[in-house]
Design a protein around this motif. Structure first.
Motif, PDB file in Angstrom:
ATOM      1  N   LEU A 279      35.810   5.967 -19.417  1.00 38.28           N
ATOM      2  CA  LEU A 279      37.229   6.298 -19.279  1.00 38.28           C
ATOM      3  C   LEU A 279      38.086   5.235 -19.963  1.00 38.28           C
ATOM      4  O   LEU A 279      39.100   5.551 -20.579  1.00 38.28           O
ATOM      5  CB  LEU A 279      37.601   6.464 -17.811  1.00 38.28           C
ATOM      6  CG  LEU A 279      37.009   7.716 -17.144  1.00 38.28           C
ATOM      7  CD1 LEU A 279      37.307   7.732 -15.651  1.00 38.28           C
ATOM      8  CD2 LEU A 279      37.555   8.991 -17.783  1.00 38.28           C
ATOM      9  N   VAL A 283      40.915   5.564 -22.935  1.00 39.87           N
ATOM     10  CA  VAL A 283      42.252   4.953 -23.066  1.00 39.87           C
ATOM     11  C   VAL A 283      42.419   4.426 -24.471  1.00 39.87           C
ATOM     12  O   VAL A 283      43.447   4.623 -25.107  1.00 39.87           O
ATOM     13  CB  VAL A 283      42.460   3.769 -22.083  1.00 39.87           C
ATOM     14  CG1 VAL A 283      43.829   3.130 -22.300  1.00 39.87           C
ATOM     15  CG2 VAL A 283      42.326   4.219 -20.654  1.00 39.87           C
ATOM     16  N   ILE A 286      43.114   7.326 -26.755  1.00 38.72           N
ATOM     17  CA  ILE A 286      44.479   7.837 -26.520  1.00 38.72           C
ATOM     18  C   ILE A 286      45.497   6.859 -27.104  1.00 38.72           C
ATOM     19  O   ILE A 286      46.500   7.254 -27.688  1.00 38.72           O
ATOM     20  CB  ILE A 286      44.749   8.004 -24.999  1.00 38.72           C
ATOM     21  CG1 ILE A 286      43.845   9.070 -24.385  1.00 38.72           C
ATOM     22  CG2 ILE A 286      46.205   8.363 -24.758  1.00 38.72           C
ATOM     23  CD1 ILE A 286      43.985   9.189 -22.866  1.00 38.72           C
ATOM     24  N   ALA A 287      45.216   5.556 -26.926  1.00 36.88           N
ATOM     25  CA  ALA A 287      46.187   4.520 -27.292  1.00 36.88           C
ATOM     26  C   ALA A 287      46.255   4.289 -28.794  1.00 36.88           C
ATOM     27  O   ALA A 287      46.795   3.295 -29.246  1.00 36.88           O
ATOM     28  CB  ALA A 287      45.851   3.219 -26.564  1.00 36.88           C
ATOM     29  N   TYR A 292      50.857   8.556 -28.704  1.00 34.01           N
ATOM     30  CA  TYR A 292      50.985   7.302 -27.957  1.00 34.01           C
ATOM     31  C   TYR A 292      52.179   6.500 -28.464  1.00 34.01           C
ATOM     32  O   TYR A 292      52.999   6.015 -27.679  1.00 34.01           O
ATOM     33  CB  TYR A 292      49.689   6.509 -28.114  1.00 34.01           C
ATOM     34  CG  TYR A 292      49.630   5.272 -27.255  1.00 34.01           C
ATOM     35  CD1 TYR A 292      49.217   5.355 -25.930  1.00 34.01           C
ATOM     36  CD2 TYR A 292      49.968   4.029 -27.763  1.00 34.01           C
ATOM     37  CE1 TYR A 292      49.154   4.234 -25.129  1.00 34.01           C
ATOM     38  CE2 TYR A 292      49.911   2.905 -26.973  1.00 34.01           C
ATOM     39  CZ  TYR A 292      49.498   3.003 -25.658  1.00 34.01           C
ATOM     40  OH  TYR A 292      49.441   1.899 -24.880  1.00 34.01           O
ATOM     41  N   GLU A 293      52.298   6.380 -29.780  1.00 37.99           N
ATOM     42  CA  GLU A 293      53.420   5.624 -30.346  1.00 37.99           C
ATOM     43  C   GLU A 293      54.758   6.254 -29.945  1.00 37.99           C
ATOM     44  O   GLU A 293      55.730   5.543 -29.690  1.00 37.99           O
ATOM     45  CB  GLU A 293      53.300   5.563 -31.874  1.00 37.99           C
ATOM     46  CG  GLU A 293      52.081   4.793 -32.375  1.00 37.99           C
ATOM     47  CD  GLU A 293      51.954   3.397 -31.777  1.00 37.99           C
ATOM     48  OE1 GLU A 293      52.973   2.696 -31.669  1.00 37.99           O
ATOM     49  OE2 GLU A 293      50.823   3.021 -31.398  1.00 37.99           O
ATOM     50  N   GLN A 295      55.388   7.760 -27.179  1.00 45.47           N
ATOM     51  CA  GLN A 295      55.668   7.369 -25.794  1.00 45.47           C
ATOM     52  C   GLN A 295      56.132   5.914 -25.734  1.00 45.47           C
ATOM     53  O   GLN A 295      56.998   5.573 -24.928  1.00 45.47           O
ATOM     54  CB  GLN A 295      54.436   7.573 -24.905  1.00 45.47           C
ATOM     55  CG  GLN A 295      54.037   9.035 -24.695  1.00 45.47           C
ATOM     56  CD  GLN A 295      55.083   9.831 -23.919  1.00 45.47           C
ATOM     57  OE1 GLN A 295      55.939   9.288 -23.224  1.00 45.47           O
ATOM     58  NE2 GLN A 295      55.045  11.148 -24.073  1.00 45.47           N
ATOM     59  N   VAL A 296      55.544   5.053 -26.565  1.00 45.17           N
ATOM     60  CA  VAL A 296      55.983   3.652 -26.598  1.00 45.17           C
ATOM     61  C   VAL A 296      57.450   3.594 -27.037  1.00 45.17           C
ATOM     62  O   VAL A 296      58.261   2.879 -26.448  1.00 45.17           O
ATOM     63  CB  VAL A 296      55.087   2.790 -27.527  1.00 45.17           C
ATOM     64  CG1 VAL A 296      55.647   1.384 -27.688  1.00 45.17           C
ATOM     65  CG2 VAL A 296      53.659   2.715 -26.983  1.00 45.17           C
ATOM     66  N   ASP A 297      57.813   4.385 -28.049  1.00 41.71           N
ATOM     67  CA  ASP A 297      59.213   4.444 -28.487  1.00 41.71           C
ATOM     68  C   ASP A 297      60.124   4.858 -27.341  1.00 41.71           C
ATOM     69  O   ASP A 297      61.197   4.269 -27.139  1.00 41.71           O
ATOM     70  CB  ASP A 297      59.369   5.464 -29.634  1.00 41.71           C
ATOM     71  CG  ASP A 297      58.739   4.963 -30.939  1.00 41.71           C
ATOM     72  OD1 ASP A 297      58.596   3.729 -31.086  1.00 41.71           O
ATOM     73  OD2 ASP A 297      58.390   5.797 -31.790  1.00 41.71           O
ATOM     74  N   PRO A 306      56.584   4.137 -17.482  1.00 38.83           N
ATOM     75  CA  PRO A 306      55.162   4.132 -17.856  1.00 38.83           C
ATOM     76  C   PRO A 306      54.334   5.204 -17.128  1.00 38.83           C
ATOM     77  O   PRO A 306      53.350   5.685 -17.680  1.00 38.83           O
ATOM     78  CB  PRO A 306      54.672   2.737 -17.452  1.00 38.83           C
ATOM     79  CG  PRO A 306      55.886   1.904 -17.278  1.00 38.83           C
ATOM     80  CD  PRO A 306      57.039   2.819 -17.018  1.00 38.83           C
ATOM     81  N   ALA A 309      55.018   8.502 -18.859  1.00 39.46           N
ATOM     82  CA  ALA A 309      54.419   8.439 -20.191  1.00 39.46           C
ATOM     83  C   ALA A 309      52.902   8.595 -20.108  1.00 39.46           C
ATOM     84  O   ALA A 309      52.292   9.347 -20.876  1.00 39.46           O
ATOM     85  CB  ALA A 309      54.781   7.115 -20.867  1.00 39.46           C
ATOM     86  N   ALA A 310      52.277   7.909 -19.164  1.00 40.30           N
ATOM     87  CA  ALA A 310      50.820   7.981 -19.014  1.00 40.30           C
ATOM     88  C   ALA A 310      50.401   9.385 -18.630  1.00 40.30           C
ATOM     89  O   ALA A 310      49.397   9.898 -19.131  1.00 40.30           O
ATOM     90  CB  ALA A 310      50.352   6.975 -17.962  1.00 40.30           C
ATOM     91  N   GLU A 311      51.186  10.024 -17.748  1.00 38.47           N
ATOM     92  CA  GLU A 311      50.839  11.383 -17.343  1.00 38.47           C
ATOM     93  C   GLU A 311      50.873  12.351 -18.529  1.00 38.47           C
ATOM     94  O   GLU A 311      49.981  13.183 -18.671  1.00 38.47           O
ATOM     95  CB  GLU A 311      51.766  11.871 -16.231  1.00 38.47           C
ATOM     96  CG  GLU A 311      51.123  11.661 -14.874  1.00 38.47           C
ATOM     97  CD  GLU A 311      52.121  11.662 -13.723  1.00 38.47           C
ATOM     98  OE1 GLU A 311      53.276  12.085 -13.932  1.00 38.47           O
ATOM     99  OE2 GLU A 311      51.736  11.229 -12.630  1.00 38.47           O
ATOM    100  N   LEU A 313      50.362  11.602 -21.643  1.00 39.39           N
ATOM    101  CA  LEU A 313      49.232  11.296 -22.531  1.00 39.39           C
ATOM    102  C   LEU A 313      47.919  11.820 -21.965  1.00 39.39           C
ATOM    103  O   LEU A 313      47.091  12.361 -22.698  1.00 39.39           O
ATOM    104  CB  LEU A 313      49.144   9.795 -22.789  1.00 39.39           C
ATOM    105  CG  LEU A 313      50.245   9.233 -23.685  1.00 39.39           C
ATOM    106  CD1 LEU A 313      50.219   7.724 -23.678  1.00 39.39           C
ATOM    107  CD2 LEU A 313      50.093   9.764 -25.108  1.00 39.39           C
ATOM    108  N   ILE A 314      47.736  11.658 -20.659  1.00 39.48           N
ATOM    109  CA  ILE A 314      46.490  12.144 -20.048  1.00 39.48           C
ATOM    110  C   ILE A 314      46.436  13.665 -20.149  1.00 39.48           C
ATOM    111  O   ILE A 314      45.366  14.243 -20.381  1.00 39.48           O
ATOM    112  CB  ILE A 314      46.373  11.652 -18.590  1.00 39.48           C
ATOM    113  CG1 ILE A 314      46.063  10.152 -18.603  1.00 39.48           C
ATOM    114  CG2 ILE A 314      45.274  12.397 -17.838  1.00 39.48           C
ATOM    115  CD1 ILE A 314      45.977   9.507 -17.252  1.00 39.48           C
TER     116      ILE A 314
END
Lengths: 317, 317
Positions: A279, A283, A286-287, A292-293, A295-297, A306, A309-311, A313-314
């Motif tokens: 897992l 990450v 995904i990262a 991902y970028e 979500q970082v923006d 966060p 954002a993580a939800e 991405l998952i």
């Protein structure tokens, strides 16, 4: 260099080839397809008997391991003589203290040239899971090759050591007189991993206090079916090593009596470790993408948090 | 007790209610819906300026933090006086050494009754991610409530401390004379987190050697745009604290000059932390069903290996 098949190497290693064994251990350190193939073979063989040795740096663990190797070679297990011993030296900080590993091997000099003893320093090669997967896999390789008993020496009681301890059958925690502060800081970890406590350098002042502190800690730790004995050793002279080996084998018998539970607990720990590593690898994947970028923006702009954002991405994974 | 809305509590906390602030921090410690809602509000506010203070136990961190609080309250940031200071004390071993946390607060006695100072000990409540999520979230809460500067004090340089450091803007690593051994063992972690090194208890023998060891370590650490300064302090008398605060604010200015990169790096670290915690949570869910038990059975029987087993479970998730 042509990559050799793990199955072929295992046959050679069982026939006594240290070169083939070394190659298999490199496979489990390096990750990838060869690691998986080696693991598949090794886990098909019965699990080996593994003794873990841990404790703070400077406690004399290497000297003690050296003595235990010699003692183990005079004993038997399940009616057969212990005719070979494997030793893994694990130092998670090794990329930065390469000298320490070499030092360990040199300190184990009594057995460095004994063909019945195989000593290997484990280093992470930065692959999936690193040492927390490579060490258990390497121990399984030693078992599959036919070592009746292996030692694994680690430093400290951090996360890695707790994980390594879960793949040892009997874990020895080595302390020295006056070790009170380090003990305070690591109580939980110590109680979790220790099957046998050793007060090494027991020719120094403060042994009684250290024993008392350990006994108190065990008293507070609640009921358990096996209460870790507290033994004194002087590794440099060998004093107490025979009794320590007795205690190790006693613990092994205790564990053996509950072997179904133990095997399930070990299998569970192995599976959780690999699952977590896979897992974590996910990450990493995904990262590494455009989503991902984005979500970082959004985080930098303050338009998400966060968790949200993580939800998302998952959800994409 | 009726659960209060985080939004309402945030308004009250901004108006000066310490009770409302305490409740918000309890939400981020406790996990669940209230944590998520509190985080969503806090991450919408601009990120606060956070100074991390870490180092081995017994280095005088609490006394130093106490002195820094007083010094910070005489300074300004972006043209505004620092009129309030938040302090988080983090001790991952707190379930076992509850006294240490209380001790920290008592050692910070100069400011325990100062209304401009808010001191909070953080404890894990065993929820998703534990302290590694709760501490960054709590720092964001302090920022959202209006604290211009917050300190976060941690012990050691383990995984948690590295994670906490990634949510601090400036991290001070506190060492003491004769700290050579601990330094050796933690070199990588130290280099990773330190923006400023402090040799505290600098009225003791061995300061020059410690400074030299640190400088050598930095020399070997390769080029970096910011070279951490090495400063001497005597926290008990306050010697060197003014210069330390100067160095902290200098580092802040340096970071500010590269603020876009820094904010992205922080956002990235936050996202990775939450992502990893969510995936760990998922391991917990996977590890709790009949399919999991079936794989454990297969492992015990030797008909699979942990990699194959983990892959089938992830396929089911």
């Amino acid at each position: 260099v042509i990559a050799r098949e793990p199955g072929e190497l295992l046959v050679e290693a069982r026939a006594g080839s240290r070169g083939a064994l070394a190659r298999l251990l490199t496979y489990v350190e390096s990750g990838g397809e060869s690691q998986r193939a080696t693991a598949a073979l090794s886990y098909a063989a019965p699990a080996p008997y593994v003794v873990g040795i841990t404790g703070a740096p400077g406690g004399g663990k290497s000297t003690l391991t050296d003595q235990l190797i010699g003692e183990a070679l005079t004993r038997s297990l399940d009616g057969s003589a212990i005719d070979e011993v494997g030793v893994l030296c694990v130092d998670p900080s090794s990329p930065f203290t390469g000298g320490a590993i070499l030092g360990d091997r040199i300190r184990m000099q009594a057995h460095a040239t004994d063909t019945r003893v195989y000593i290997r320093s484990m280093a992470t090669r930065g692959h999936l899971g690193g040492l927390s997967l490579a060490v258990p896999d390497a121990l399984r390789v030693l078992g599959a090759v036919g070592f009746p008993l292996s030692f694994v020496e680690t430093v400290g009681v951090g996360q890695l050591e707790v994980e390594v301890a879960s793949s040892a059958d009997t874990t020895i925690v080595v302390v020295t007189p006056g070790w009170g502060d380090a003990m305070q800081a690591n109580k939980a970890g110590l109680l979790e991993v220790a099957d046998v406590f050793v007060v090494n350098k027991a020719d120094r002042a403060g042994v009684a206090e250290t024993r008392r502190d350990l006994a108190q800690m065990l008293d507070l730790g609640g009921d358990r079916q096996w209460r870790p004995p507290i033994l004194d050793t002087v590794a440099t002279t060998g004093d107490g090593v025979e009794k320590l080996m007795d205690a190790i084998l006693q613990h092994r018998n205790f564990v053996d009596g509950r072997s179904h539970d133990t095997r399930r607990a070990k299998a569970r720990a192995e599976l959780e470790r690999v699952l977590a590593a896979m897992l974590r690898e996910r990450v990493g994947v995904i990262a590494d993408g455009a989503a991902y970028e984005a979500q970082v923006d959004a985080l930098v702009a303050g338009t998400t948090d966060p968790y949200q954002a993580a939800e998302s991405l998952i959800g994409l994974a």
